[in-house]
Design a protein around this motif. Structure first.
Motif: not given
Length: 226
Positions: A97-100, A127-129, A221-224
């Motif tokens: 999940k952490q690799r986008r 997209l918002k993130i 940036v995206l990893y939550q």
């Protein structure tokens, strides 16, 4: 290494060119054995490309065969009712999940071949993130996009974009040009001569490797964390 795995075979392009002129089920069924033979050649090349890329990234696509997309088009909602694609295409999925981001390839006669990577349809939350990160500070993404390897391979960011800055962001934001993007894609096209040449495997690997700084930045940036 089998020389057939170093590039796409000319016979595989020949089949696509004939299919483009005879894009109907009757012709395809009559030439099904040719299609299957050429598909195996492309899968062999993609298998070798996948093995090479696994040395540089964590990829969970198991094989070249599994990487390939079906040649059958979904024509349910398309004005173009031709039943078959006229390219050999597919992609590699990154592990975890952490690799986008994802690797995509399409081999098509007429100079339409390409290798690309990025985000074709980010969901609204992602997209918002991405946009909020750009609005906070656009310089990190610009630094990545300006890296020599990315500029040499892809030149600039591509993808569908709005005509104006999206609602909720300042028109005069320093990152206004980046905020307009709805897709975030890096794409490189290749001539038929390049794709059919013996050195294409190395070129394809180099192009995919150049995507990593972009993927790494967007993953951060995206990893939550859960």
């Amino acid at each position: 290494m089998d020389t057939a795995t170093l590039h796409i075979q000319s016979s595989s392009f020949d089949f696509l060119q004939k299919l483009n002129k005879n894009n109907n089920r009757e012709w395809f069924n009559e030439h099904k054995e040719v299609y299957q033979r050429e598909l195996l050649k492309v899968e062999s090349f993609v298998d070798t490309l996948l093995d090479r890329m696994k040395a540089y990234d964590a990829i969970d696509t198991p094989s070249g065969k599994k990487a390939m997309m079906r040649i059958y088009r979904d024509i349910r909602f398309s004005a173009d009712k031709t039943p078959y694609k006229t390219n050999w295409s597919g992609g590699f999925h990154r592990l975890g999940k952490q690799r986008r981001g994802g690797y995509y390839f399409s081999f098509e006669p007429g100079g339409e071949s390409m290798i690309a990577g990025g985000f074709w349809g980010p969901n609204p939350a992602d997209l918002k993130i991405i946009r909020n990160d750009i609005a906070f500070d656009d310089k990190p993404l610009r630094k990545v996009l300006g890296m020599p390897g990315i500029v040499a391979e892809f030149k600039t960011l591509t993808g569908e974009a709005l005509k104006t800055v999206p609602r909720g962001y300042e028109v005069n934001d320093p990152g206004a040009d980046l905020l307009r993007y709805k897709q975030f894609i890096l794409e490189r096209r290749f001539t038929d001569k390049e794709v059919l040449a013996d050195g294409f495997l190395d070129k394809a690997v180099a192009t995919m490797r150049a995507l990593r700084p972009f993927f790494d930045h967007m993953s951060e940036v995206l990893y939550q964390p859960e």
